[in-house]
Design a protein around this motif. Structure first.
Motif, PDB file in Angstrom:
ATOM      1  N   LEU A  97     -56.113 -20.526-108.504  1.00 50.38           N
ATOM      2  CA  LEU A  97     -56.048 -20.096-107.101  1.00 50.38           C
ATOM      3  C   LEU A  97     -56.994 -18.929-106.832  1.00 50.38           C
TER       4      LEU A  97
ATOM      5  N   ASP B  45     -53.665 -30.578 -99.673  1.00 51.31           N
ATOM      6  CA  ASP B  45     -54.906 -29.886-100.023  1.00 51.31           C
ATOM      7  C   ASP B  45     -55.040 -29.958-101.538  1.00 51.31           C
TER       8      ASP B  45
ATOM      9  N   LEU C 131     -44.046 -26.128 -90.298  1.00 46.87           N
ATOM     10  CA  LEU C 131     -43.281 -27.322 -89.945  1.00 46.87           C
ATOM     11  C   LEU C 131     -43.838 -27.881 -88.632  1.00 46.87           C
TER      12      LEU C 131
ATOM     13  N   TYR D  40     -52.372 -21.616-113.045  1.00 49.32           N
ATOM     14  CA  TYR D  40     -52.473 -21.918-111.614  1.00 49.32           C
ATOM     15  C   TYR D  40     -52.952 -20.687-110.845  1.00 49.32           C
TER      16      TYR D  40
ATOM     17  N   ASP E  71     -57.123 -28.791-103.545  1.00 48.73           N
ATOM     18  CA  ASP E  71     -57.590 -27.559-104.203  1.00 48.73           C
ATOM     19  C   ASP E  71     -56.448 -26.595-104.495  1.00 48.73           C
ATOM     20  N   THR E  72     -55.420 -26.605-103.651  1.00 48.73           N
ATOM     21  CA  THR E  72     -54.297 -25.674-103.851  1.00 48.73           C
ATOM     22  C   THR E  72     -52.990 -26.397-104.157  1.00 48.73           C
ATOM     23  N   GLY E  73     -52.911 -27.673-103.822  1.00 49.33           N
ATOM     24  CA  GLY E  73     -51.672 -28.417-104.016  1.00 49.33           C
ATOM     25  C   GLY E  73     -50.680 -28.260-102.881  1.00 49.33           C
ATOM     26  N   VAL E  74     -51.070 -27.605-101.824  1.00 52.91           N
ATOM     27  CA  VAL E  74     -50.138 -27.406-100.719  1.00 52.91           C
ATOM     28  C   VAL E  74     -49.915 -28.721 -99.968  1.00 52.91           C
TER      29      VAL E  74
ATOM     30  N   PRO F 203     -46.535 -26.354-104.794  1.00 57.57           N
ATOM     31  CA  PRO F 203     -48.003 -26.401-104.832  1.00 57.57           C
ATOM     32  C   PRO F 203     -48.554 -26.598-106.239  1.00 57.57           C
ATOM     33  N   GLU F 204     -48.012 -25.877-107.208  1.00 63.71           N
ATOM     34  CA  GLU F 204     -48.588 -26.012-108.555  1.00 63.71           C
ATOM     35  C   GLU F 204     -48.404 -27.419-109.114  1.00 63.71           C
TER      36      GLU F 204
ATOM     37  N   ARG G 171     -55.286 -32.730-110.033  1.00 63.08           N
ATOM     38  CA  ARG G 171     -56.284 -32.538-111.078  1.00 63.08           C
ATOM     39  C   ARG G 171     -56.299 -33.731-112.024  1.00 63.08           C
TER      40      ARG G 171
ATOM     41  N   TRP H 278     -50.839 -29.605-107.378  1.00 62.51           N
ATOM     42  CA  TRP H 278     -52.203 -29.309-107.828  1.00 62.51           C
ATOM     43  C   TRP H 278     -52.481 -29.964-109.174  1.00 62.51           C
ATOM     44  N   ARG H 279     -51.492 -29.891-110.074  1.00 64.35           N
ATOM     45  CA  ARG H 279     -51.692 -30.499-111.392  1.00 64.35           C
ATOM     46  C   ARG H 279     -51.874 -32.014-111.276  1.00 64.35           C
TER      47      ARG H 279
END
Lengths: 788, 158, 261
Positions: C248, A651, A722, C244, A653-656, A775-776, A783, A779-780
């Motif tokens: 979020l 994702d 999972l 972040y 938008d969130t980095g998940v 996630p962060e 971006r 996300w970076r």
């Protein structure tokens, strides 16, 4: 009398014999035990990562309610307790032996990591022990803290141990450096990468525990402890610590709630509690809480590696250069020198023909918890290096990640790599095809497009791992620096009614030996599996052994089979007398002895009864009874291998990162029990996903505090998030043991991290992402990708 | 508080515990019901899960005195020795939903609670509902399968 | 754990007397936060006063169109309660996602609100749904109740008896769980109340707050992505940087609003 004819059990998904007590809450773990006169211990631990101890004040604590005794390092040293050893001798490139920082069971004048034990308080209740431990006053003088490998190796870095300059335990190499350099000089492509293998906390759900009691009258020390290798611990405690002679020491590891390598080591805490039990002459129990487990259970991994792969025009591998700095923590743990050397560098050839390889490994002391074996132990680090650089090369050369592997696979076995090992057997292409098929590799583009339509990024990652398991052989290991035999023993006792006990030094802490070992016996004797008991974990009952780690149950199972063979052999001799026929005419199949010279048959249980009745054969030729043992030393390692394919959906938008699918094709040789082996792969893969996505033992570089020291801050894999994994076994039997097994316990944790990171890199179209792919971090990257 | 009365596995018991005794310690050390285990300090691993009035709770996050007058069910209360396993226990056996066995009592107890609240849950629901239970051995896949099957068996029972 | 005495009053009056009489007494509700704190020896209350068996503190009532939830009502009870589900489904859903099933069976709304963990779920619903915190002494509007992280307007010994919420169907709680603890790394409770948008943010690190610039932007039909967001509301830690968390917050707010429609 038992009906002999039973369907073969080996290779079948036989339900576990040991489940009942666990399901009924009747498992017996160390902390479940309360001995008469039980005392409880609590440790005073260093809150500092590096400090001088200028004084320990125990006066106030000693008079608190219930306090029996307070033990300090000086006091233990006065009893003659020596420092803890590191069991594997490594020699640096310049011929100098490794430099071992002195590790006292209780710190003497200096503490070197947060949580290092400084004193032990013994009291009548656990709460009293903890109250008093808080009241022990320790004066510390801060010293400079180094937690990072690069900082510890840096110019002017303070020395963590006296007389070990530059914090370097050893600077070791393997392979042919000049041949490798030559190959690089003329290669069409040279692909470099720097990567970090993140530090992990093993986190078996049962914390470490010990209950030690000293019987002064008999001078006997009995230790109940959570351990993967109680017999090895007996040797360790007896030979190294002189607590008692080996025959006066009894170590019992009853049910053990998960190990993953972390319960295979010799820890200072257990040594201290055992020594203290002798001082107070009573049973002393210590159970770690989770915080102590985080701070002091030997951590795993923590490598920083520069790798470079040389390839020809067609993407064939020519040479590999690896330069690894391994963070061994504040001290060399028992296998702390073995794991980043012979467990790691030896595996860097992966599944590929690479004519020239050179690896350099520097082991670096830091102010962190010591690092030792954790599920895979060196092999995951190797698989990560080779399987990441192969993907980076594939991307550079524009070759599909499956194709570049296919192009470079080893195809002829046995295969001598440039790095010690001779792979026994395998069919890597078969595993690749099976995994690609399972994962519908060809349909990936469609799924990627579907993800894109939802605003998600999809990636696919392939990894092909190989590992060395089934350790010994003892002689080979000794030549590499090992200090102990690596065989396994089994004793098979057949009772007069034909029921069987197997006593083995292999130790199950979740692997299901009570079932798989019994399967071997059931097949060999033709007796119902319910009639076979597998006994482990008590040095007063087991003759000898080396324990369970490194996916080596096949060694103990082979010993069991050989002992069974000896029983059958004796049975034939007895039956020849009972039938009054020639020995050579006797055969044994499906639990029935028969002779080509007789219509009479004798069932296994009848023979067993006769062996004990001892009236139907001459006891001066054949001894009564029916017991046999075997010590099996494997002629070679086994080399499990496999191919994993992972798909992730990100994702942006969130980095998940969501693991959308995970497919595994493993070659474990012959598989004793597919149900149990699947369970091992599930667990291993999940730990690998944990490493790749969430788990991270993170130290504050300034203070040396472990920041992720609880389940609140350390990202454990949970059921949510999972997928169900898809597995297939594509086994080629191993010639290294009579059962043709290779081992399966660690594979999942070895092969999965690179598969996931390869998939993440594919999704993001980047060269590399460090683990964990949090996630962060993702996300970076997303971006950056958007702005690019 | 001194003595407290409660019902444990269908039997009335009296306990003499200090006020600061956790329920898990009362069960394990006083009643010697050692099936519930302590796996963490922060009430996250769920190995200590038992039922109070039929609801799953973490016995490491509750004082024994708080259970006074309540009915407590532990893993040992599901099936007597020698008697057939509870359908959820049986499903864990049939699906290889356990390895080292340490988290297993908590998993079985939350599994029964999931079945109580969701009747016949699907795998996704079970995975979500296992938020408070950690297992390091199985990778959860067979635990999830066991709870799905165990719940269906419980639903099918009269 | 350190020693303490345990008291289990049957009435609120009895509880007040016990708290007044015992120095260092602390109210105990579900204990899902307090027990781990006590186990870690991070607190030394002299006495615990258990509020969970005071009938007056339990259950859900409708009063003049508002949902009133007793302080000792568990998260599971709120999640399952028919009135909450009917009059504010988002609040029931929030309660059903706090912690894990075991925690929801013990943890209470009063305990959560009184503790005001900066990553807790309920405080965001309180701010977004115009909650009033009722105590044994007074009624405090949510806007005045949550003063700083782990701090509230509660005076020593003051007991949360109930929380009343505006009924609201146009609401949604969107949580981004911390990968380790599963607490909110960032979560946004969005609601349309009396025609105005409410966005309450938890997990930022300094305590729950209303993102008023975001609310105004939405109500003016402007892009939420460009609305100012006070950086001072956020902190960074090993799980997420300030930057972040701010990002979020925007994403969770947009997703929550999208669910309201």
């Amino acid at each position: 009398m038992n009906v002999a004819a039973t369907a073969p059990k080996f290779g079948q998904s036989v339900k576990r014999q040991e489940d009942g007590r666990f399901l009924r809450g009747k498992g017996k773990y160390v902390d479940d035990m309360i001995l008469p006169g039980q005392l409880y211990a609590a440790f005073v631990r260093s809150p500092f990562a590096h400090a001088k101890i200028s004084g320990i004040g125990t006066e106030g604590a000693a008079t608190m309610p219930g306090v029996t005794r307070i033990v300090t390092g000086q006091e233990l040293a006065a009893t003659g307790l020596p420092p803890l050893p590191c069991g594997w001798a490594i020699t640096s490139r310049d011929g100098v032996p490794m430099k071992v920082g002195i590790r006292h069971a209780l710190a003497m004048d200096t503490v070197r990591y947060v949580g290092e034990p400084v004193a032990l308080v013994i009291a009548e209740t656990q709460n009293q022990a903890r109250d008093a431990a808080e009241a022990v006053m320790v004066d510390y003088e801060d010293l400079a803290v180094l937690t990072d490998i690069t900082d510890a190796l840096g110019d002017g870095a303070a020395d963590i141990h006296p007389d070990i300059a530059g914090n370097l335990a050893f600077d070791w190499e393997l392979g042919d450096e000049s041949a490798t350099e030559e190959a690089f000089a003329s290669a069409a492509h040279c692909v470099p990468l720097t990567l970090r293998n993140n530090r992990l906390v093993p986190n078996a759900i049962e914390p470490r525990a010990i209950n030690a009691c000293w019987d002064a009258a008999d001078e006997q020390l009995t230790i109940y402890m959570t351990h993967q290798n109680p017999i090895g611990m007996r040797m360790f405690y007896a030979a190294v610590f002189g607590l008692a002679a080996e025959h006066k020491l009894r170590i019992v590891s009853p049910d053990v709630g998960g190990g993953f390598g972390s319960k295979a080591h010799n820890y200072p805490e257990e040594v201290v509690v055992a020594a203290a039990a002798k001082l107070v002459e009573g049973p002393v129990k210590w159970t770690a809480d989770r915080n102590e487990a985080f701070l002091t259970d030997a951590h795993g991994r923590d490598h920083l590696t520069d790798v470079e792969l040389a390839l020809d025009e067609d993407g064939r591998f020519l040479a590999l250069k690896v330069d690894t700095k391994a963070n061994v923590g504040a001290y060399l743990s028992g296998s702390g020198s073995l794991v980043p050397t012979y467990m790691y560098a030896t595996m860097l050839s992966g599944q590929y023909v690479i004519p020239a390889i050179h690896a350099r490994v520097r082991a670096v002391y830091t102010n962190t918890c010591p690092v030792d074996a954790y599920r895979g132990a060196g092999r995951p680090e190797a698989a990560y290096v080779i399987e990441r650089i192969v993907n980076v090369a594939a991307e550079r050369l524009g070759i599909d990640q499956a194709e570049i592997r296919r192009r470079n696979f080893i195809r002829d076995f046995p295969y001598q790599t440039p790095l010690v090992y001779e792979y026994d057997s395998g069919d890597y292409e078969k595993s690749l095809d099976a995994a690609l098929d399972l994962a519908d590799y060809n349909g990936f583009a469609t799924r990627k497009a579907a993800s894109k339509a939802k605003g998600k990024l999809r990636g696919i990652g392939v990894s092909a791992y190989v590992e060395a398991c089934g350790i010994g052989p003892s002689g080979k290991l000794a030549r590499l620096g090992g200090g102990a035999g690596m065989w396994e023993s089994a004793e098979v006792r057949v009772h007069p009614v034909g029921t069987v006990e197997v006593l083995t030094g292999a130790h199950s802490h979740g692997q299901g030996h009570a079932t798989t070992f019994a399967q071997v016996v059931s097949d060999r004797f033709g007796v119902p599996i319910e009639n076979v008991s597998v006994i482990q974990g008590d040095t007063d009952r087991i003759q000898a052994g080396t324990g369970t780690y490194g996916s080596r149950a096949s060694v103990g199972m082979s010993a069991t089979l050989r002992a069974c063979d000896r029983i059958v052999e004796k049975g034939k001799q007895i039956v020849a007398h009972l039938m009054q026929v020639d020995y050579d005419t006797i055969s044994f199949e499906d639990g029935i002895f028969s002779s080509t010279d007789s219509n009479v048959t004798i069932a296994f249980a009848e023979m067993a009864f006769a062996a004990h009745a001892a009236s139907g054969f001459p006891t001066d030729e054949i001894e009564p009874g029916l017991v046999a043992s075997s010590f099996f030393d494997p002629p070679e390692f086994t080399y499990p291998a496999g191919v994993y394919v992972c798909e992730v959906e990100i994702d942006p938008d969130t980095g998940v990162v969501n693991v959308a699918s995970f497919c595994a094709a493993d070659d474990f040789g012959n598989v004793a029990n597919p149900m149990i082996v699947e369970g091992q792969v599930h667990g291993g893969v999940t730990q690998g996903i944990g490493q790749a996505l969430w788990e991270n033992a993170l130290y504050d570089p300034d203070t040396g505090q472990l920041m992720s020291a609880s389940f609140m801050d350390y990202g454990m894999p949970r059921a949510g998030g999972l997928p169900d994994y898809k597995l297939v076994f594509s086994g080629v039997p191993s010639p290294s043991n009579p059962l043709g097994m290779k081992g399966c316990g660690e594979a999942g944790a070895i092969g999965s991290p690179p598969a996931i990171i390869n998939a993440v890199c594919d999704a993001l179209d980047v060269t590399h992402v460090e683990m964990p792919a949090s996630p962060e971090k993702i996300w970076r990257l997303c971006r950056e990708r958007e702005t690019a | 508080m001194g003595k407290i009365s409660l019902e444990v596995n269908g039997e009335d018991v009296e306990l003499d515990v200090a006020d600061n005794t956790l329920l898990i310690h009362a069960l394990r050390d006083h009643l010697r019901l050692t099936g519930a285990h302590m796996g963490c300090d922060t009430s996250q691993c769920g190995a200590c899960t038992v039922h109070i009035e039929g609801q799953a709770i973490k016995s490491c996050a509750m004082l024994a005195v708080q259970a006074e007058g309540r009915s407590v069910t532990t893993i040992e209360g599901l099936a007597d020795d020698g008697e057939p396993l509870h359908p959820m226990q049986q499903a864990f056996h049939d699906n290889h939903g356990l390895q080292c066995g340490f988290c297993t009592p908590g998993m079985v107890m939350i599994g029964i609670d999931i079945a109580r609240r969701h009747n016949v849950p699907d795998a996704a629901t079970v995975r979500h509902e296992l938020e408070g239970n950690l297992c390091r051995c199985t990778g959860y896949q067979n635990i999830v399968a066991a709870i799905v099957e165990g719940a269906a068996k419980m639903e099918a029972q009269p | 754990m350190y020693d303490f005495t345990y008291h289990r009053p049957a009435s609120l009056d009895e509880a007040k007397v016990l708290i007044d009489e015992n120095e260092d007494a602390q109210p105990l509700s579900g204990g899902q936060t307090l027990m781990p704190v006590l186990r870690a020896r991070l607190a030394m209350p002299g006495a615990l006063v258990d509020l969970t068996r005071i009938d007056a503190l339990r259950g859900v009532n409708m009063e003049g169109g508002r949902i009133v939830i007793g302080g000792a009502t568990t998260h599971a009870e709120v999640a399952q309660n028919e009135q909450v589900r009917e009059h504010c489904p988002a609040l029931a859903a929030l309660a059903g996602e706090i912690g894990d099933p075991q925690v929801r069976h013990r943890g209470t709304i009063g305990g959560s609100v009184a503790n005001n963990d900066p990553a807790a779920c309920y405080p965001s619903a309180c701010l977004a749904l115009d909650a009033e915190v009722r105590t044994d002494r007074r009624t405090v509007p949510a806007a005045d109740f949550f003063t700083a992280m782990f701090e509230t307007a509660l005076e020593p010994g003051e007991i949360v008896t109930a929380i009343s919420f505006a009924a609201c169907h146009d609401a949604h709680y969107e949580k981004f769980p911390n990968p380790a603890s599963r607490f909110a790394l960032i979560a946004v409770f969005a609601a349309r109340l009396g025609g105005a948008t409410r966005l309450a943010v938890t997990g930022g690190g300094t305590g729950v707050f209303r993102w008023q610039e975001g609310e105004q932007a939405v109500d003016r039909g402007e892009d939420l992505a460009a609305a100012p967001l006070d950086e001072g509301r956020f902190t960074g830690d090993l799980h997420a940087s300030t930057e972040y968390r701010i990002h979020l917050t925007r994403v969770m707010a947009q997703r929550a609003l999208a669910r309201i429609g």
